[in-house]
Design an enzyme around this catalytic site. Sequence first.
Site, PDB file in Angstrom:
ATOM      1  N   GLU A 259       0.820  -1.209   0.000  1.00 21.99           N
ATOM      2  CA  GLU A 259       0.000   0.000   0.000  1.00 21.99           C
ATOM      3  C   GLU A 259       0.860   1.267   0.000  1.00 21.99           C
ATOM      4  O   GLU A 259       0.549   2.240  -0.681  1.00 21.99           O
ATOM      5  CB  GLU A 259      -0.928  -0.004   1.214  1.00 21.99           C
ATOM      6  CG  GLU A 259      -2.021  -1.035   1.132  1.00 21.99           C
ATOM      7  CD  GLU A 259      -2.874  -0.858  -0.112  1.00 21.99           C
ATOM      8  OE1 GLU A 259      -3.116   0.276  -0.537  1.00 21.99           O
ATOM      9  OE2 GLU A 259      -3.311  -1.883  -0.662  1.00 21.99           O
TER      10      GLU A 259
ATOM     11  N   GLU B  96      -0.210  -2.395  -9.790  1.00 20.48           N
ATOM     12  CA  GLU B  96      -0.204  -3.409  -8.743  1.00 20.48           C
ATOM     13  C   GLU B  96       1.129  -4.147  -8.707  1.00 20.48           C
ATOM     14  O   GLU B  96       1.681  -4.409  -7.637  1.00 20.48           O
ATOM     15  CB  GLU B  96      -1.346  -4.408  -8.966  1.00 20.48           C
ATOM     16  CG  GLU B  96      -2.733  -3.824  -8.787  1.00 20.48           C
ATOM     17  CD  GLU B  96      -3.037  -3.441  -7.346  1.00 20.48           C
ATOM     18  OE1 GLU B  96      -2.226  -3.749  -6.448  1.00 20.48           O
ATOM     19  OE2 GLU B  96      -4.081  -2.825  -7.114  1.00 20.48           O
TER      20      GLU B  96
END
Length: 265
Positions: free
Chosen positions: A136, A194
């Site tokens: 994150e 990602e």
Amino acid sequence: MKKITLSLSMLALILSIGMNEASAQKIKINTKGIGAAEKGLKAATFSDADAAKLAGEAVAWMDANNPVAGPNDPYTKRLNKIFGKHKNEGGLALNYKVYKVKDINAFACADGSVRVFSSLMDIMSDEELLGIIGHEIGHVANKDSRDAVRSAYKREALMDAASSQSGVVNTLTESQLGKFANALLDSKYNRKQESEADDYSYTFMKSHNYKVTALASAFQKFADMEKASGDNRTKTEKMMSSHPESAVRAAKILEKAKKDGLAAL
């Protein structure tokens, strides 16, 4: 917050780790919080500071309207223990809290706010959780979170032709502010983002001498959950279809660890 994502974002999962999906336990957003300070913001020159301010105001209202673990809560104590020393990771000023909600999720915002869901903590070991949080943080460091704020703002600002040409966004009404907040939470990262966040997490784990294989085992847990859920997937699990497959990500991390001599061949 009506809707949530984790990067975990995760993750695909449930990651963001940087994932946005409908929450099993509704999280509310007060639409009055994001406010007037953003009137007249230049879309063409949308800065890191602009994104941080908007994100920070949104997160502040989420915190005020959702079950946040207190300082003496076991979840908070655990997160302090395993993540407390990383408040200034990679030059970023990070703040973190635990939301006591049912979703398996986590997310990070452009202002450095990291929010971890208690249900995610329930299924992850300490180092697996660090791997997810590292992912994150990667979205913030790589400017993915900033771009998500900019995209959501421009999309929900409903700019007319004149304002689009001038590069100045319209002043938002209360209802538009609410749409912006939800659009931000619904933002999805693409596969390239990602994968880059996975790489960031791997480097984060390696540089701090954590087991990089823990990141792989976290993804494998998500893969096992995906397999077990089959056609009865929740909305959060279905959201993961936009992310690289968890099993593939786990295998990629293990292969990298083997090349680095950090996993058995």
